[in-house]
Motif scaffolding. Structure first.
Motif, PDB file in Angstrom:
ATOM      1  N   LYS A  83       0.815  -1.287  -0.036  1.00 36.70           N
ATOM      2  CA  LYS A  83      -0.174  -0.042   0.027  1.00 36.70           C
ATOM      3  C   LYS A  83       0.885   1.256   0.022  1.00 36.70           C
ATOM      4  CE  LYS A  83      -3.388  -2.627   2.158  1.00 36.70           C
ATOM      5  NZ  LYS A  83      -4.783  -3.096   2.963  1.00 36.70           N
ATOM      6  N   HIS A  85      -8.401  -2.878  -6.121  1.00 40.77           N
ATOM      7  CA  HIS A  85      -8.050  -2.914  -4.634  1.00 40.77           C
ATOM      8  C   HIS A  85      -9.503  -2.516  -3.975  1.00 40.77           C
ATOM      9  CE1 HIS A  85      -6.985  -2.948  -0.709  1.00 40.77           C
ATOM     10  NE2 HIS A  85      -6.304  -3.967  -0.727  1.00 40.77           N
ATOM     11  N   GLU A 141     -10.902 -10.339  -1.170  1.00 41.60           N
ATOM     12  CA  GLU A 141     -10.795  -9.609   0.028  1.00 41.60           C
ATOM     13  C   GLU A 141     -11.963  -9.210   0.527  1.00 41.60           C
ATOM     14  OE1 GLU A 141      -6.481  -8.311  -0.109  1.00 41.60           O
ATOM     15  OE2 GLU A 141      -7.346  -6.817  -1.308  1.00 41.60           O
ATOM     16  N   GLY A 188      -7.325  -4.857   6.961  1.00 41.64           N
ATOM     17  CA  GLY A 188      -6.668  -4.066   7.990  1.00 41.64           C
ATOM     18  C   GLY A 188      -7.464  -3.860   9.351  1.00 41.64           C
TER      19      GLY A 188
HETATM   20  P1  PGA Z   1      -4.494  -6.787   5.511  1.00 40.24           P
HETATM   21  O1  PGA Z   1      -4.720  -5.829   3.850  1.00 40.24           O
HETATM   22  O2  PGA Z   1      -3.539  -7.742   5.159  1.00 40.24           O
HETATM   23  O3  PGA Z   1      -3.506  -5.507   5.937  1.00 40.24           O
HETATM   24  O4  PGA Z   1      -5.777  -6.731   6.004  1.00 40.24           O
HETATM   25  C1  PGA Z   1      -5.026  -6.859   2.873  1.00 40.24           C
HETATM   26  C2  PGA Z   1      -5.090  -6.094   1.518  1.00 40.24           C
HETATM   27  O5  PGA Z   1      -5.764  -4.929   1.733  1.00 40.24           O
HETATM   28  O6  PGA Z   1      -4.535  -6.430   0.545  1.00 40.24           O
END
Ligand code: PGA
Length: 253
Positions: free
Chosen positions: A11, A97, A169, A175
């Motif tokens: 990110k 995403h 996802e 997150g």
């Molecule tokens: P995370 O993010 O592992 O921090 O939950 C995954 C992503 O957004 O690809």
């Protein structure tokens, strides 16, 4: 056998110094990545060439961009095209995403265009899909994800979709520290594979790696990746912690 993939989504994180440290640290581990596995690092644009250079002699490592624009060139100040990404030798681009969808208003139709420019440039999309919490609570997540797939991917020809990577996802798990259970991941990912099989046939559906993303950590990766339709993970937060990500790579089936 389809590829098992551990993909790091950094990110908008890391300074140049931290990026150097993280990649060097990873390479120092000398993890053997066999031919049916891949480690993908989706780093911010300024570090793509550096990352590419660093991994060039390490088998199984690939570099991805986190986004690209819908057009190949022109007066689009601040944007980056798939053609540019291909010209620096990248393999993958993350498309769709949920942060792009939610914060930057990217629609299924726009993502269909992004998929097209990636394929035209010879880049494989890592196409993200997944439902928000409100949809999961109504138990309409399958329908929601099916529409995402149909509107962004189902205009493609079979030979175009064959080498895709899809990442499921669930937005409520990104997150948040709240992971989908391995059963929830498996259910949805089997559904995604069936949806692709209905449109493109079993052989193509079986060739597509479907990753799970959303709070994957060292302590849950083995359980989640162990499911038959989970071919690895797209990892955000934990990919920024060297020991965590190394352990996640080692958890691939
Ligand atoms: P995370 O993010 O592992 O921090 O939950 C995954 C992503 O957004 O690809």
């Amino acid at each position: 056998m389809r590829k098992q993939i551990a993909a790091a989504n950094w990110k908008m994180n890391c300074t140049l110094e931290q990026a150097n440290e993280l990649i060097d640290g990873l390479l120092k581990e000398k993890i053997s990545v066999t031919h049916d596995r891949e480690v993908v690092l989706a780093v911010p644009f300024p570090y793509l060439m550096l990352a590419k250079e660093k991994i060039k002699n390490t088998g199984g490592f690939k570099i991805a961009a986190q986004n690209c624009y819908t057009k190949t060139s022109g007066a689009f100040t601040g944007e980056v095209s798939a053609t540019m990404l291909q010209s620096i030798g990248l393999d993958y681009v993350i498309i769709g995403h949920s942060e792009r969808r939610e914060i930057f208003g990217e629609t299924n139709a726009m993502l269909a265009q992004k998929v097209d420019v990636c394929l035209a440039a010879g880049l494989a999309p890592i196409f993200c899909c997944g439902e928000p919490l409100s949809i999961r609570e109504k138990e309409t997540q399958n329908n929601f994800v099916e529409i995402q797939l149909k509107e962004s991917l189902f205009h493609l020809k079979p030979e175009q979709i064959k080498n895709f990577v899809i990442a499921y996802e669930p937005i409520w798990a990104i997150g948040t520290g709240k992971t989908a259970t391995s059963a929830q991941a498996q259910d949805m990912q089997a559904f995604i594979r069936r949806t692709i099989a209905n449109k493109y046939g079993d052989a193509i559906a079986d060739s597509i790696s479907i990753l799970y993303g959303g709070s994957v950590k060292a302590n849950n990766a083995t359980e989640i990746f162990g499911k038959p339709d989970v071919d690895g993970g797209l990892v955000g937060g934990a990919s920024l912690v060297l020991a965590e990500f190394v352990s996640i790579i080692k958890s691939l089936k």
